[in-house]
Design a protein around this motif. Structure first.
Motif, PDB file in Angstrom:
ATOM      1  N   THR A  46       0.812  -1.345  -0.146  1.00 40.41           N
ATOM      2  CA  THR A  46      -0.134   0.170   0.385  1.00 40.41           C
ATOM      3  C   THR A  46       1.182   1.428   0.396  1.00 40.41           C
ATOM      4  O   THR A  46       2.030   1.529   0.682  1.00 40.41           O
ATOM      5  N   ILE A  47       0.442   2.124  -0.822  1.00 41.76           N
ATOM      6  CA  ILE A  47       1.404   3.962  -0.380  1.00 41.76           C
ATOM      7  C   ILE A  47      -0.022   4.756   0.045  1.00 41.76           C
ATOM      8  O   ILE A  47      -1.240   4.765  -0.048  1.00 41.76           O
ATOM      9  N   GLU A  48      -0.046   6.228   1.072  1.00 41.88           N
ATOM     10  CA  GLU A  48      -0.641   7.014   1.360  1.00 41.88           C
ATOM     11  C   GLU A  48      -0.493   7.664  -0.761  1.00 41.88           C
ATOM     12  O   GLU A  48       0.122   8.547  -0.970  1.00 41.88           O
ATOM     13  N   THR A  49      -1.580   8.330  -0.510  1.00 47.46           N
ATOM     14  CA  THR A  49      -1.955   8.955  -1.259  1.00 47.46           C
ATOM     15  C   THR A  49      -2.581  10.281  -1.003  1.00 47.46           C
ATOM     16  O   THR A  49      -3.246  10.472  -0.122  1.00 47.46           O
ATOM     17  N   GLY A  52      -6.051   9.043   0.708  1.00 48.29           N
ATOM     18  CA  GLY A  52      -5.859   8.001   1.436  1.00 48.29           C
ATOM     19  C   GLY A  52      -4.614   7.274   1.214  1.00 48.29           C
ATOM     20  O   GLY A  52      -4.079   7.205   0.200  1.00 48.29           O
ATOM     21  N   ARG A  53      -4.899   5.747   1.851  1.00 45.16           N
ATOM     22  CA  ARG A  53      -4.394   4.711   1.230  1.00 45.16           C
ATOM     23  C   ARG A  53      -5.233   3.331   0.636  1.00 45.16           C
ATOM     24  O   ARG A  53      -6.162   3.798   0.912  1.00 45.16           O
ATOM     25  N   VAL A  54      -4.461   3.494  -0.219  1.00 42.66           N
ATOM     26  CA  VAL A  54      -4.359   2.524  -1.698  1.00 42.66           C
ATOM     27  C   VAL A  54      -3.343   1.478  -1.501  1.00 42.66           C
ATOM     28  O   VAL A  54      -1.971   1.386  -1.514  1.00 42.66           O
ATOM     29  N   THR A  55      -3.775   0.420  -2.356  1.00 40.49           N
ATOM     30  CA  THR A  55      -3.003  -0.593  -2.720  1.00 40.49           C
ATOM     31  C   THR A  55      -2.037  -0.916  -3.668  1.00 40.49           C
ATOM     32  O   THR A  55      -3.187  -0.630  -4.908  1.00 40.49           O
ATOM     33  N   ALA A  56      -1.500  -0.916  -4.458  1.00 38.00           N
ATOM     34  CA  ALA A  56      -0.540   0.107  -5.621  1.00 38.00           C
ATOM     35  C   ALA A  56      -1.090  -1.331  -6.342  1.00 38.00           C
ATOM     36  O   ALA A  56      -0.756  -1.953  -7.317  1.00 38.00           O
ATOM     37  N   MET A  57       0.091  -2.859  -4.789  1.00 35.49           N
ATOM     38  CA  MET A  57      -0.330  -3.558  -6.235  1.00 35.49           C
ATOM     39  C   MET A  57      -0.331  -5.382  -4.666  1.00 35.49           C
ATOM     40  O   MET A  57       0.184  -4.657  -3.543  1.00 35.49           O
ATOM     41  N   THR A  58      -0.852  -6.846  -5.234  1.00 37.73           N
ATOM     42  CA  THR A  58      -0.690  -7.694  -3.960  1.00 37.73           C
ATOM     43  C   THR A  58       0.090  -8.591  -4.401  1.00 37.73           C
ATOM     44  O   THR A  58       0.342  -9.564  -5.851  1.00 37.73           O
ATOM     45  N   THR A  59       1.137  -8.748  -3.682  1.00 37.72           N
ATOM     46  CA  THR A  59       1.526 -10.164  -3.606  1.00 37.72           C
ATOM     47  C   THR A  59       1.517 -11.048  -3.091  1.00 37.72           C
ATOM     48  O   THR A  59       0.283 -10.982  -2.279  1.00 37.72           O
TER      49      THR A  59
END
Length: 123
Positions: A46-49, A52-59
């Motif tokens: 996740t990253i802060e934008t 708010g917080r969003v998921t940039a990628m999932t592993t």
């Protein structure tokens, strides 16, 4: 002792295979043997934008014990980016991390440029 799981397939019937300890135990049935996969838990990056917080990628760890495709039958990391999944071996994962480092540097440059523009406008 390792545990096993039995999965129903349309081409090989019941297939019993060892299940790695990291596997979540989710195995869709009634598919083809070549499609059998072991899945680990999702690890969201996740990253802060500004919103708010969003998921940039999932592993997640994954293993496909009967595949002939890349990255082979060993354990790998599957990376979900923009709705698609990309299997990564260790070297590919390091290259992805290096690319993200490069993008982070580009964002820092843009941040500096924006700060200069904002400062000039305030004067």
């Amino acid at each position: 002792m390792s545990r096993t799981v039995t999965i129903s397939t349309v081409d090989y019937g019941e297939v019993t295979i060892p299940e790695p300890p990291w596997c979540t135990g989710e195995h869709p049935s009634d598919g083809y043997r070549i499609d059998i996969s072991h899945y680990g838990h999702d690890v969201p990056l996740t990253i802060e934008t500004s919103r708010g917080r969003v998921t940039a990628m999932t592993t997640a760890l994954e293993q496909r014990p009967f595949t002939e495709r890349h990255p082979g039958r060993g354990v790998f990391i599957n990376v979900e980016i923009d709705g698609d999944h990309y299997p990564h071996d260790p070297d590919e994962l390091h290259r992805l991390a290096a690319a993200l480092n490069h993008h982070a540097q580009q964002l820092r440059v843009l941040g500096n440029e924006l700060a200069t523009l904002v400062q000039e406008r305030q004067q």
